[in-house]
Design an enzyme around this catalytic site. Structure first.
Site, short mmCIF file in Angstrom:
data_model
loop_
_atom_site.label_atom_id
_atom_site.label_comp_id
_atom_site.label_asym_id
_atom_site.label_seq_id
_atom_site.Cartn_x
_atom_site.Cartn_y
_atom_site.Cartn_z
N ARG A 45 7.42 -18.87 -28.88
CA ARG A 45 7.08 -17.46 -28.66
C ARG A 45 8.21 -16.53 -29.08
NH1 ARG A 45 4.72 -17.75 -22.83
NH2 ARG A 45 6.71 -18.83 -22.74
N GLY A 135 4.88 -39.46 -18.79
CA GLY A 135 6.09 -39.27 -19.60
C GLY A 135 6.51 -40.49 -20.39
N LYS A 206 -4.34 -36.25 -15.55
CA LYS A 206 -3.85 -37.53 -16.08
C LYS A 206 -4.83 -38.65 -15.76
CE LYS A 206 0.86 -35.88 -15.62
NZ LYS A 206 1.95 -35.75 -14.64
N GLY A 303 10.30 -35.02 -17.72
CA GLY A 303 11.66 -34.70 -18.14
C GLY A 303 11.78 -34.81 -19.65
#
Ligand SMILES: NC(=O)c1ccc[n+]([C@@H]2O[C@H](COP(=O)([O-])OP(=O)(O)OC[C@H]3O[C@@H](n4cnc5c(N)ncnc54)[C@H](OP(=O)(O)O)[C@@H]3O)[C@@H](O)[C@H]2O)c1
Length: 429
Positions: A45, A135, A206, A303
């Site tokens: 952005r 992840g 998920k 993370g």
């Protein structure tokens, strides 16, 4: 050396992590990919924003859609997020042009996964999304490729590190939910608006993806029964501990003879259950395949590092031309499964009441349970002080959800029951 040219949209936690990984592991990744993976362009952005990685060597686009249109980009990496808006427009534009897409966007796949899989296949393009669930844990590959020859009977997972962190902290410190949530926000483990995590929505996204993969079914987010962790009390955590259980927010998917059951809610699981090994921010999935039996996956579910690792693994697959249908079977062969309502759940329950301590209360509660055909395994009552409100914990034998919720509603209406009853499902696995 041949090159795989990529454009990255989104340079936040995950996007910056991917840039760092591809720079730092350049030679290793090239060796494993058989090609140099080269970032050609990036989009976000705000070009002026300071970022943890230097993106000045790469061409900048204000409009992420430019990555889909660029002829010098082979793969679009979508790391913006959101079920609709620019992320969806970008993924659709890239696939429509036959470009491979790598995304970490579970909201997008949970909402539009079936349609995107059809689009990708119709264009012969790859849509890869390892980073979208758990992840760094290779759960998409694990289910789709590792367990490809199995019929998965059931899977359950801790799919949200924020909730697991909060519940683990509550257990370890005895503190209340609001207190631990505030601390998690201060530490950056929980968002300023935490509802996406703590109300179970992220876990449901998920789970919807894992269910499609495990059972070869269309993604069906709307059929998931979802409850979050706001109502889990410090007292319930203490009782769970005393009874040999731990409380986890689980996503559960099960193939039953009537259809597919999908649910997200806090569960009591035995402390020694495989899933209970995931502590703090960790994620875990246990999948039960008919030939392999129970397989455990455990590790960091979010993370920058773990998520970038999953994105890069997808890029290496694309570089190696490893092409597998998005959900393991061709999109037009995905089953439209019959959803199983939560009322059909069969299992044991923890019911915690706060009652005025006076004679006859337990007899009234027991009569309601008897009338609903719910039998009790144990009753726990402590800290008696006549006239005071005291907690009473009941553990039932296996029964149906419909009976149990009817009984809990009737019990909650008793004059001596001073708080809405807390009901937590017990899963033995
Ligand atoms: N964080 C994690 O640990 C994790 C783990 C697994 C999956 N994911 C998924 O990965 C995706 C990215 O998450 P994140 O945590 O990295 O998010 P984030 O830190 O909020 O970063 C989002 C990025 O998207 C850019 N962006 C937002 N709107 C845009 C627009 N209209 N046009 C162009 N760029 C736009 C932002 O630009 P600016 O920087 O210029 O504002 C920012 O760089 C999400 O789908 C998320 O669910 C995240």
């Amino acid at each position: 050396m041949q090159r795989l040219r990529i454009g990255i949209a989104g340079l936040g936690t995950v996007g910056s992590g991917v840039v760092r990984l591809l720079e730092q592991q350049r030679d290793l990744v090239a060796l494993r990919a058989g090609k140099a993976i080269e970032i050609v362009a990036v989009a976000a952005r705000d070009k002026a924003r300071s970022r943890p990685v230097d993106v000045s060597p790469y061409r900048w686009h204000d409009d992420p859609l430019a990555l889909a249109a660029a002829d010098d980009i082979d793969v679009v990496v979508e790391l913006i997020g959101g079920a609709d808006g620019p992320a969806k427009a970008l993924v659709e534009a890239a696939l429509t042009r036959g470009k491979a897409v790598v995304t970490a966007n579970k909201a997008l796949l949970a909402r539009h996964g079936t349609g995107l899989a059809r689009l990708a296949e119709s264009k012969g393009a790859t849509l890869a999304y390892e980073a979208s669930v758990c992840g760094g844990i290779p759960i998409v590959k694990g289910l789709r490729e590792g367990l490809a020859a199995n019929r998965v009977r059931e899977l359950h997972g801790i799919l949200n590190g924020t909730c697991n962190y909060i519940l683990s902290q509550m257990r370890d410190t005895g503190r209340a939910f609001d207190d631990v949530l505030a601390e998690a926000q201060a530490l950056g483990y929980a968002e300023a608006d935490p509802s996406f995590d703590i109300d179970g929505i992220d876990t449901a996204h998920k789970l919807a993806i894992l269910t499609a993969l495990a059972f070869g079914a269309e993604v069906d987010l709307d059929s998931i029964h979802v409850e979050g962790i706001r109502r889990v009390g410090a007292l319930d955590i203490a009782y769970a501990n005393e009874l040999g259980y731990t409380i986890k927010l689980l996503g559960i998917a099960r193939q039953t003879e009537h259809g597919i059951e999908q649910r997200v809610h806090p569960c009591m699981v035995p402390k020694n259950a495989a899933i209970a090994a995931a502590d703090g921010v960790q994620n875990a999935v246990v999948a039960d395949g008919d030939f392999v039996e129970k397989m455990n996956f455990l590790g960091r579910g979010a993370g920058a590092g773990p998520t970038a690792s999953a994105v890069a693994a997808d890029l290496i697959d694309i570089a190696r031309n490893r092409a597998i249908p998005v959900f393991g079977v061709p999109a037009d062969r995905l089953a439209r499964a019959t959803p199983q309502p939560i009322e059909h759940r069969f299992g044991a329950y923890y019911l915690r009441l706060m009652v005025i301590d006076r004679p006859g209360v337990i007899a009234d509660v027991a009569a309601i349970l008897r009338d609903q055909n719910v039998s009790l395994e144990s009753v726990l009552q402590r800290l008696r002080a006549p006239g005071d409100n005291v907690p009473v914990v009941l553990i039932t034998h296996e029964t149906d959800e419909a009976r149990m919720t009817a009984a809990a509603a009737q019990i909650g209406a008793l004059e001596a029951v001073v708080e809405p009853p807390r009901l937590i499902r017990i899963e033995q696995f």
